[in-house]
Enzyme design. Structure first.
Site, PDB file in Angstrom:
ATOM      1  N   ASP A  36      -4.385  -3.365   0.183  1.00 58.09           N
ATOM      2  CA  ASP A  36      -5.508  -4.252  -0.117  1.00 58.09           C
ATOM      3  C   ASP A  36      -5.153  -5.702   0.198  1.00 58.09           C
ATOM      4  O   ASP A  36      -3.998  -6.115   0.054  1.00 58.09           O
ATOM      5  CB  ASP A  36      -5.873  -4.111  -1.594  1.00 58.09           C
ATOM      6  CG  ASP A  36      -7.208  -4.733  -1.930  1.00 58.09           C
ATOM      7  OD1 ASP A  36      -8.040  -4.905  -1.012  1.00 58.09           O
ATOM      8  OD2 ASP A  36      -7.428  -5.050  -3.117  1.00 58.09           O
ATOM      9  N   HIS A  50      -6.692  -7.507   9.394  1.00 55.63           N
ATOM     10  CA  HIS A  50      -6.510  -6.066   9.623  1.00 55.63           C
ATOM     11  C   HIS A  50      -5.408  -5.807  10.654  1.00 55.63           C
ATOM     12  O   HIS A  50      -4.622  -4.866  10.500  1.00 55.63           O
ATOM     13  CB  HIS A  50      -7.825  -5.448  10.082  1.00 55.63           C
ATOM     14  CG  HIS A  50      -8.911  -5.504   9.041  1.00 55.63           C
ATOM     15  ND1 HIS A  50      -8.701  -5.139   7.734  1.00 55.63           N
ATOM     16  CD2 HIS A  50     -10.223  -5.884   9.127  1.00 55.63           C
ATOM     17  CE1 HIS A  50      -9.825  -5.285   7.046  1.00 55.63           C
ATOM     18  NE2 HIS A  50     -10.764  -5.732   7.862  1.00 55.63           N
ATOM     19  N   LEU A  59       9.512  12.700   7.083  1.00 56.91           N
ATOM     20  CA  LEU A  59       8.485  12.110   6.230  1.00 56.91           C
ATOM     21  C   LEU A  59       7.115  12.715   6.538  1.00 56.91           C
ATOM     22  O   LEU A  59       6.741  12.865   7.707  1.00 56.91           O
ATOM     23  CB  LEU A  59       8.429  10.595   6.474  1.00 56.91           C
ATOM     24  CG  LEU A  59       7.259   9.835   5.853  1.00 56.91           C
ATOM     25  CD1 LEU A  59       7.413   9.745   4.337  1.00 56.91           C
ATOM     26  CD2 LEU A  59       7.121   8.442   6.464  1.00 56.91           C
TER      27      LEU A  59
END
Length: 239
Positions: free
Chosen positions: A12, A29, A123
Site C-alpha cells: 500500500d 506504481h 519459493l
C-alpha cells in the site's frame, strides 16, 4: 520462534508516495514494482516458503480508467520481463482471485506464469490479482452448496476444513505474518478467512520505500512473538 512459513503483504501507498514527490500515481506504481522485485529475491534468500502479494483487488476496478490501464500494463510488463528470471530462480507462481471476467490476454499471461513454473520447488509466490476475500469465500460456499446438493458431501460434514479446501488458497498454508505498508491498519478484504491466527505488522513506510531490511525487521519482530492459537503459554501452565 523460527521464520514464518508464509508471509503475506498488502503493498500500500504507491499513490501517496508519488504525490509526496509531485509525481503522477503511475510513477508510484512503477517504483512499487522495483520494491516487489527486491522483496521476492529477499524472501527467497531468507528461505520463506510462501510469499503472497496483494497486487490488485477486486475493488481496484473502481479507480480511474487510466490508472487501471497503467496497472494492467505494469502487470503485463512484469510477467514478460521477470517470469523467465523467476523460473530460473526456481520460484513457483500461483494466482488467487476471480479470473472469469478478466480480459483474455491478462488471463492467458496469468495462466502462462503458473504453467511455466508449476514444477518449481523454491519459493511459492502467490499473486492476489482481482482478489477480494469476501468474493473468494462466497465462491467457496457456492461450491460447497453445490456439492451438498449433488450428494458429494453430506450437510453434517460441512466443517471449516471443507470450506478451506474450496478457497483459492487450497494447498497453501495460512499466513503466519501479514504486513501492510503505508501506516494503514486494516485488512481491506484480504485473506479474511486465512488470517484467523496471523500475526500483523503495520509499517509506516510507503510500498515503494519498502526494502529487504524492512522485511527482515518484520521477521525479527515475528520471531519475538508468542503464538498461542487460542491456548495458554507453556510458562503460564507451569505457574
Amino acid at each position: 520462534m523460527s521464520n514464518p512459513r508464509h508471509i503475506a503483504i498488502i503493498m500500500d501507498g504507491n499513490g501517496r508516495w508519488a504525490k509526496a514527490r509531485g509525481l503522477p500515481r503511475t510513477a508510484g506504481h512503477k517504483a512499487g514494482v522495483d520494491s516487489l522485485r527486491e522483496v521476492i529475491r529477499a524472501a527467497g534468500k531468507m528461505d520463506i516458503p510462501f510469499l503472497t502479494l496483494f497486487a490488485f483487488s477486486s475493488e481496484n476496478w473502481s479507480r480511474p480508467r487510466s490508472e487501471v490501464t497503467d496497472l494492467m500494463g505494469l502487470l503485463k510488463l512484469f510477467i514478460r520481463r521477470d517470469l523467465a528470471d523467476l523460473h530460473r530462480e526456481n520460484v513457483r507462481v500461483r494466482i488467487i482471485g476471480e479470473r472469469q471476467d478478466l480480459a483474455k490476454d491478462i488471463r492467458s499471461l496469468l495462466e502462462e506464469a503458473e504453467t511455466l513454473t508449476v514444477r518449481n520447488t523454491g519459493l511459492t509466490l502467490v499473486i492476489a490479482f482481482n482478489y477480494g476475500s469476501r468474493n473468494e469465500i462466497t465462491r467457496a460456499v457456492q461450491r460447497l452448496v453445490a456439492d451438498v446438493a449433488s450428494g458429494v458431501i453430506a450437510l453434517g460434514d460441512i466443517t471449516p476444513e471443507a470450506i478451506s479446501v474450496r478457497l483459492d488458497t487450497a494447498e497453501i498454508p495460512d499466513p503466519d505474518l501479514i504486513i501492510r505498508t503505508s501506516g494503514e491498519m486494516r485488512l481491506s478484504n484480504f485473506l479474511l478467512w486465512q488470517a484467523a491466527y496471523s500475526e500483523f505488522m503495520f509499517m509506516p513506510c510507503y510500498w515503494p520505500d519498502f526494502r529487504p531490511s524492512h522485511l527482515a525487521e518484520a521477521v525479527e519482530t515475528f520471531q519475538m512473538r508468542e503464538r498461542r492459537f487460542g491456548g495458554v503459554a507453556a510458562q503460564e501452565i507451569a505457574l
